[in-house]
Design an enzyme around this catalytic site. Structure first.
Site, PDB file in Angstrom:
ATOM      1  NE  ARG A   1      -2.319 -15.303  77.822  1.00  0.00           N
ATOM      2  CZ  ARG A   1      -1.003 -15.318  77.636  1.00  0.00           C
ATOM      3  NH1 ARG A   1      -0.400 -16.442  77.298  1.00  0.00           N
ATOM      4  NH2 ARG A   1      -0.294 -14.212  77.789  1.00  0.00           N
TER       5      ARG A   1
ATOM      6  CG  ASN B   1      13.401  -7.899  77.314  1.00  0.00           C
ATOM      7  OD1 ASN B   1      13.919  -7.453  78.322  1.00  0.00           O
ATOM      8  ND2 ASN B   1      12.315  -7.365  76.762  1.00  0.00           N
TER       9      ASN B   1
END
Length: 386
Positions: free
Chosen positions: A17, A172
């Site tokens: 990306r 998380n």
């Protein structure tokens, strides 16, 4: 903590990306690579060994860390998930005792105190400790599910979570600390029976809970665990870095007339009672002493500015510029590899390169000193102005 600390930094991803030929973790924030931010954050912990798990583009990372003591790489090929990545580091371990801290090469801002808290808690509790954070928009983050006693019972991915679990805001980060021997014991039980066919590091929490090994959580701020996966993320990380640096500078007594237009590097050193006008950019390796004024639209890199000097507006100080006490560098003046002694002035429209300018000298408008005579670069040419 007296037990040895191992740091494992995961950096094997392709980083597609970013759309860059430069490895993702080598892109820079505040003039320092993401990976170097991570390594600097754990350096005060004095880890016995640091292992960077590499994969695609590993030659770039190996080149970036070449010659650094206590840091080496382990190859993950192919990339079969975060659990598999940590297993790949096992062969590179020289010490299997103590606690292993697992970080990510694209998460640059984890504070040293947070890393220390993770390691110490893992050592005391003898179980996994996961770094969590309260997300403004939990979205696709995995959720940390706590039991009635506040212990971590499992980590559930957003796509697998029910409505009650999706309502949990404690997320998380992927970062954790685990006693080293326990870590690799737990990883042996991790399976890849999921849609991606990968071995997830997070699965060790449920495995540990099934063994009645305590799993706990340390929390951080959301910006502390900001990850960088795209150019937009990189820009967000730069903005967060600059905001913090500006705040820190003002707290230590630096005046910023327009904080949002002032840009610092990770190694910028500025003493108190320095005034900085709008639109000033600091490149690498700049040191500024007390009572200096840096006027608007100036660009500085690789230079030293001593007490009481004035620079700008529209000045450029390049590497090797040594601006002495009380020196005035005026508008549209460029200085490169030159020393100006106390009280010297170059008030406007001048280029001072490869020169020693004497104390109290006055450089008139349109003056050029350089080591080029129109035909040759003269490496040792110096002009002494007295």
């Amino acid at each position: 903590m007296n037990e040895p600390i191992t740091c494992v930094v995961l950096a094997a991803g392709k980083g597609t990306r970013m759309k860059s030929q430069t490895h993702k973790v080598l892109h820079k924030v505040g003039g320092r690579s993401l990976l170097d931010h991570v390594l600097a954050g754990v350096e005060p912990l004095n880890p016995e060994q640091t292992i960077i798990v590499v994969g695609s583009g590993r030659e770039q990372i190996e080149g970036a860390i070449k010659g650094r003591q206590g840091i080496k790489t382990a190859l993950q090929e192919p990339q079969n998930g975060t659990g598999h990545a940590v297993q790949c580091a096992q062969a590179a371990l020289e010490i299997s005792a103590g606690v292993t801290l697992i970080l990510y090469g694209d998460v640059p801002f984890v504070p040293t105190d947070i890393s220390r808290a993770l390691v110490e808690k893992a050592g005391v509790n003898a179980g996994p400790v996961v770094l969590g954070f309260e997300a403004h928009d939990p979205g696709s983050y995995g959720r940390l599910v706590l039991d009635q006693n506040g212990a971590l019972s499992r980590i559930v991915e957003a796509k697998d979570a029910n409505d009650a679990e999706l309502a949990i805001r404690l997320c998380n980060s992927g970062i954790m600390a685990v006693p080293t021997a326990l870590l690799f014991s737990l990883l042996e039980e991790v399976k890849n029976d999921n849609s991606a066919g990968e071995y997830y590091l997070t699965d060790i929490v449920e495995i540990a809970a099934a063994r009645e090994i305590p799993c706990t959580v340390v929390t951080a701020l959301e910006n502390d665990v900001m990850g960088v996966n795209s150019r937009a993320d990189l820009a967000s990380a730069e903005a967060a870095f600059q905001t913090k640096r500006r705040t820190d500078m003002m707290a230590k007594g630096v005046t910023l007339y327009s904080p949002e237009t002032t840009y610092f590097q990770w190694d910028t050193e500025i003493s108190s009672d320095v005034d900085i006008e709008p639109n000033v950019i600091f490149g690498p390796n700049v040191r500024v002493e007390r009572d200096v004024t840096i006027r608007a639209f100036s660009h500085l890199e690789g230079c030293t500015i001593k007490k009481g000097a004035s620079v700008g507006p529209y000045a450029r100080l390049r590497p090797g510029a040594d601006i002495g006490p009380g020196v005035k560098i005026g508008n549209f003046v460029e200085v490169k590899n030159a020393a100006l002694a106390a009280g010297a002035k170059a008030s406007h429209l001048s280029y001072i390169g490869d020169a020693d300018v004497g104390e109290g000298a006055n450089i008139g408008a349109g003056t050029i000193t350089c080591n080029y005579d129109g035909y040759f670069k003269l490496l040792f040419c110096r002009l002494k102005c007295l």
